[in-house]
Design a protein around this motif. Sequence first.
Motif, short mmCIF file in Angstrom:
data_model
loop_
_atom_site.label_atom_id
_atom_site.label_comp_id
_atom_site.label_asym_id
_atom_site.label_seq_id
_atom_site.Cartn_x
_atom_site.Cartn_y
_atom_site.Cartn_z
N TRP A 1 -2.12 -1.54 -0.55
CA TRP A 1 -2.56 -2.46 0.50
C TRP A 1 -1.41 -3.36 0.96
O TRP A 1 -1.34 -3.75 2.12
N GLN B 1 -7.59 -7.41 1.44
CA GLN B 1 -7.69 -6.52 0.29
C GLN B 1 -6.77 -6.96 -0.85
O GLN B 1 -7.14 -6.89 -2.04
N ASN C 1 -2.44 -5.66 4.31
CA ASN C 1 -3.86 -6.02 4.40
C ASN C 1 -4.10 -7.20 3.47
O ASN C 1 -4.30 -7.05 2.27
#
Length: 225
Positions: A130, A138, A135
């Motif tokens: 991730w 996440q 991200n």
Amino acid sequence: MQRGRAAMTVAERHTTPQSLRDLAYETIKHRIITCAFRPGEYINEAQVSAVLGLGRTPVHQAIDRLMLDGMVEVIPRKGVIVKPVSLDEVLHIIEARLMIEPAAIRLATARADDGEISALGDILGRAQQWSAVRNVEQMMLLDREFHLVLARATRNDVLADILRRLHERSLRFWFISLTDVGHHNDVQDEHGAILRAVRERDSDAAEAAMRRHIESFRATVARYI
């Protein structure tokens, strides 16, 4: 007035009152942690119920729990507000973490089983994936999962609950301020150092790695908030 069964939502028809309370609590908490419900925003129970597809009762009970967690507060004659961001608050949370987590990681190092050590390694692997695509949500959730596994590994339910509350209260600040890619790499390195010490059953190294991790968080937050 109590609603009839015809007015029940789909979720309510297929879950127990306890699970509805837990669902409402976890869903609202997730929205607060990820700033979908923004710091300083007033939240209306009826609107939240409609958005989540849940009844007023489990939403009300969830908000009561979130008050105890320090995530929302009631303002007289105004309503329920998502607790605003405060540098003093996060510094107090970090101060508490520095007092508690180094001792807790010593217990986890001695008591973690092979499954928990494997789970920590899996979390680090997923976090790297991730991180590569930046991200933030996440990565934040995996940071939470990493610390929850360590908390459970202490084999002390009271301590694990305290650790969970402290860490979840700090996650909003993680999400708001820690968007720098370099810091995410530092977090991965710090988690890796903690895992290596736990795997080697080296309590001194684990405690030192945890202290460095929390101090790094404090230094980064202080630059952004």
